[in-house]
Structures are given as C-alpha cells and as structure tokens.
Design an enzyme around this catalytic site. Structure first.
Site, mmCIF file in Angstrom:
data_model
loop_
_atom_site.group_PDB
_atom_site.id
_atom_site.type_symbol
_atom_site.label_atom_id
_atom_site.label_comp_id
_atom_site.label_asym_id
_atom_site.label_seq_id
_atom_site.Cartn_x
_atom_site.Cartn_y
_atom_site.Cartn_z
ATOM 1 N N ARG A 81 56.109 64.312 38.541
ATOM 2 C CA ARG A 81 56.190 64.246 37.081
ATOM 3 C C ARG A 81 57.316 63.333 36.603
ATOM 4 O O ARG A 81 57.218 62.727 35.542
ATOM 5 C CB ARG A 81 56.375 65.650 36.507
ATOM 6 C CG ARG A 81 55.090 66.447 36.584
ATOM 7 C CD ARG A 81 55.291 67.856 36.110
ATOM 8 N NE ARG A 81 53.997 68.471 35.848
ATOM 9 C CZ ARG A 81 53.839 69.751 35.521
ATOM 10 N NH1 ARG A 81 54.894 70.534 35.417
ATOM 11 N NH2 ARG A 81 52.640 70.239 35.279
ATOM 12 N N LYS B 92 40.759 82.742 38.768
ATOM 13 C CA LYS B 92 40.299 83.612 37.699
ATOM 14 C C LYS B 92 39.329 82.915 36.762
ATOM 15 O O LYS B 92 39.496 81.759 36.412
ATOM 16 C CB LYS B 92 41.505 84.130 36.908
ATOM 17 C CG LYS B 92 42.371 85.044 37.734
ATOM 18 C CD LYS B 92 43.317 85.843 36.876
ATOM 19 C CE LYS B 92 44.511 85.025 36.466
ATOM 20 N NZ LYS B 92 45.403 85.687 35.540
ATOM 21 N N GLY C 143 47.351 72.659 38.763
ATOM 22 C CA GLY C 143 48.411 72.554 39.758
ATOM 23 C C GLY C 143 47.912 72.697 41.186
ATOM 24 O O GLY C 143 48.233 71.886 42.062
ATOM 25 N N GLY D 125 47.593 73.459 32.194
ATOM 26 C CA GLY D 125 47.108 74.101 30.970
ATOM 27 C C GLY D 125 46.655 73.103 29.923
ATOM 28 O O GLY D 125 45.631 73.298 29.263
#
Ligand code: ADP
Ligand code: MG
Length: 391
Positions: free
Chosen positions: A37, A198, A348, A371
């Site tokens: 990053r 999930k 990620g 996200g």
C-alpha cells in the site's frame, strides 16, 4: 467515467498538500512487513513533489480502542516511505494539535511529514467536523488517495474534503476506473467469482452481480450456506444460519447465472494434516467438513472464465492457508490469470492468495481496498469519493 477532479486538474505548485493515504499495513517489531500500500501511493507523492509541494500525510492503522496506543503508531510507515523515496520523511506523534500544527507550519516545499494515526483521536470515526476543520487548517489542498478507506465517512477521508479544495490522487483514480468500469460497462462475458468465509459480508455484492454479470461462480465457505439452504446436511462445515433465508431467496430467484461447486474436498478435522476426501456435491458425512472446491469444479470454473471479457474475483475457494486445501483457490487463480480477460481481484485474503500463487503479474488490476472494493461491486457510492470536486 471517473468524474472527479484529480491532482492533474488543479494548480498545486508550491502548495501545502494534505494527503490521505492508506498506510494500514502489517507491522512486526516496528517494521512494515508488507509495503504494497505504501508503494501504491508513490506515483501520487512523486507527482506532488515534482510540483514543489510540501506533503502532510495521514492514515489510520489497525483499530486502536482508547486513544493513542504505541502498537499502532505510524512511525514504521514513515521510515519505510523514507527508504522507498530515498529521502528524509519527518514524523510527528500527533494527528492534530499544537505539535502537529507546528511541524506542518515549518514544512518547506519538497519536504514530507507523516502525522500520527488518525484513529488516535476519537472524533475521527464519528466524522467530527470540528476535527476535520482543524485538520484542514494545516494545508491548502486535500488529496484523497486512500481508496481502501474511501467507503468510510470519517474526518480524515470525507469531513476534511468540505473545508479545502479536494481532489483524487492517482491510486484512487485507477481503482475507481477499473472497478467502476467492471460494474458500469463490463467487457462481456462478465464472470464474477465469489468465495471467502462468510456470505453475510457479501450478500449485497452477490445481488448486484447477479443483475449485471453473466455468471456468478460461488466457492469457499460461502457455498456451504447455499448447500444447507438447498436442504442437505453439511455436517461440521462452516455455515451462517442467519444467512439461510437470504441464500434460499437467491437460489429461489431462479437465476441461471448462479453456479455452485459440483464437487468438494472434505476433511475430518479443521487442520492441514487432517484426513481428506473428494466427493461430488451432496450430503457431507457426520464428523466431516467442507474445506475446498474439488477438481471438477476447478475445471468447470476454469472453462467459465476462459474467453471471458471481464473476471472479477473476491474470496478464496477454500481454506487456502492450509496447503492441503489450497488447490481449489490456486487452480481458479491459474485459470483467471490465463483467461485473457480483464481480471480484477479484491479482498485481503484473495490478494494474498494470488501473490502466494505467484500470479499477480498476470492480473489486470489488484485492488488495494477490501471493503471499499466490495462496496463498489455492490454498486454503492463511496463517501470519500463523493466529497471530491466534480470535473
Ligand atoms: P477476502 O479477504 O478475500 O475478502 P474473506 O475474508 O471473505 O476473503 O475469506 C477468506 C477466508 O475464508 C480465508 O481465511 C479462508 O480460509 C476462509 N475459507 C474459505 N473457504 C472456507 C471453508 N470452506 N471453510 C472455512 N473457511 C473457509
Ligand atoms: Mg479477509
């Protein structure tokens, strides 16, 4: 397509520029262990330096609970940035306040200052406008280059943009161009691959992609909830019972686009050394759990991505951290890398998997935001983008 002003659209010569970067990076023993990053922020920073700007950088790191916590200091990121730019980078152990202001005040063109973790100040995550205004007081212009934080309306990502001319950096622009084009105007066939732990995290994404993609291929733990919703036992597999109704509804919508694994790798324990078996999709024996997609599914999904125009992938196909259950994820990674499609990967763990597979060079765009990339795929507008100046 990208309708916001960027650093190229305003005069920045000699200005004091506030830059929101995403330096939320892994740190061990005071050192950055993955600088992806930080490297991704360099094009914007180098451009600003070429314009004789003084740079004031800030970011959050981790989730500090109650104010300053040395575990989450930004100091290691300042050190790593100095190495990458091969020039001194100052650091001040305050985000806003007299020390930060004095350091910003003294900063000369060509110099760089990294402020302390934005989340050490409680107002940050509440998008406190007083805090945003105080921050804005330290510079002349705001550059938003933290794509990974753009889905959060915080003082340092959104609030501050209301008090200064606010434009996008190059990383921000690039991320939104790729992800935005995939959603708004994909080269077809458009195939989405969704996996991970999930289903509840990604329901909005599945819904939106069922509308716009040509195929949605499901894998990972997320598939288990669909299997259970279809009515057969999945024994000790990871499942989200709260998401069963949604899974039923998505299956019941009759969409021909939704594809589930046709075979599975199961294990008698949740560990790499467990006994494992491959079986066609169906009732899982008592005491066993689904760990990966099987070879037939890898073949079928490989066929679906081959010749696609666009492939978007989020979420591993199995418990890829355990080498014995990584074949599904790496097999699909291989297929995506060789598909010839415009390929976009976010998340990620998915990014870690593609790096581990050594295939990142063959991917068109690897998103730096988990996200934020999901919210884009969901079709949502990111507040940190919306607040920037329109073109
Ligand atoms: P990303 O970070 O790419 O968005 P997620 O965080 O949603 O992905 O999911 C990644 C995690 O999902 C990994 O830790 C992986 O081990 C786990 N996972 C994938 N398949 C399964 C499965 N069948 N059972 C349990 N966990 C799984
Ligand atoms: Mg994850």
């Amino acid at each position: 397509m990208f309708n916001k002003k960027t650093v190229l659209d305003i005069d920045l010569k000699g200005k004091k520029v506030l830059v929101r970067v995403d330096y939320n990076v892994p740190i061990k023993d005071g050192k950055v262990t993955d600088d992806t990053r930080i490297v991704a922020s360099l094009p914007t920073l180098k451009y600003l330096l070429s314009q004789d700007c003084a740079l004031i950088l800030f970011s959050h790191l981790g989730r500090p609970k109650d104010g300053p916590d040395p575990k989450y200091t930004m100091k290691p990121t300042a050190d790593r940035l100095a190495e990458l730019l091969n020039k001194p980078v100052q650091f001040v152990d305050e985000f806003v306040g007299p020390k930060a202001e004095a350091a910003a005040e003294a900063l000369k063109p060509g110099q760089i200052l990294v402020l302390e973790n934005t989340r050490f100040v409680p107002g940050e995550t509440k998008n406190d406008l007083g805090l945003a205004k105080q921050l804005a007081g330290m510079g002349d212009v705001f550059v938003m280059d933290a794509f990974g934080s753009a889905h959060r309306a915080h003082s340092s990502t959104e609030g501050v943009a209301h008090f200064l001319p606010a434009v996008a950096g190059f990383l921000m622009e690039k991320e939104i161009k790729y992800l935005g084009a995939a959603i708004a105007n994909p080269k077809r066939p458009f195939v989405a691959i969704l996996g991970g732990a999930k289903i509840s995290d990604k329901i909005g994404v599945i819904r939106n992609l069922l509308n716009i993609a040509d195929k949605v291929l499901i894998g990972g733990g997320m598939a288990n909830t669909f299997f259970k919703a279809e009515g057969y036992p999945i024994a000790d597999s990871l499942v989200e019972d709260e998401a069963l109704d949604t899974a039923r509804e998505l299956l019941g919508s009759g969409s021909q686009k939704l594809h589930l694994p046709v075979d599975l790798v199961i294990a008698d324990k949740f560990e790499d050394g467990a006994d494992k078996k491959t079986m066609p999709t169906g009732p899982v024996p008592d005491g066993w759990r689904i760990m990966d997609i099987g070879p037939e599914t890898v073949k079928a999904y490989g066929k679906a991505v081959y010749g696609a125009g666009t492939v978007v992938w989020n979420g591993p196909m199995g418990v890829f951290e355990m080498p014995n259950f990584a074949e599904g994820t790496f097999g699909v990674a291989e297929a995506v890398a060789n598909s010839g499609a415009v390929s976009i990967i976010g998340g990620g763990d998915s990014v870690a998997a593609i790096n581990q597979a050594g295939l990142s060079d063959k991917i068109t765009h690897i998103s730096t935001g988990g996200g934020a990339s999901l919210e884009m795929l969901e079709g949502l507008t990111l507040p940190g983008v919306a607040a920037l100046l329109d073109k």
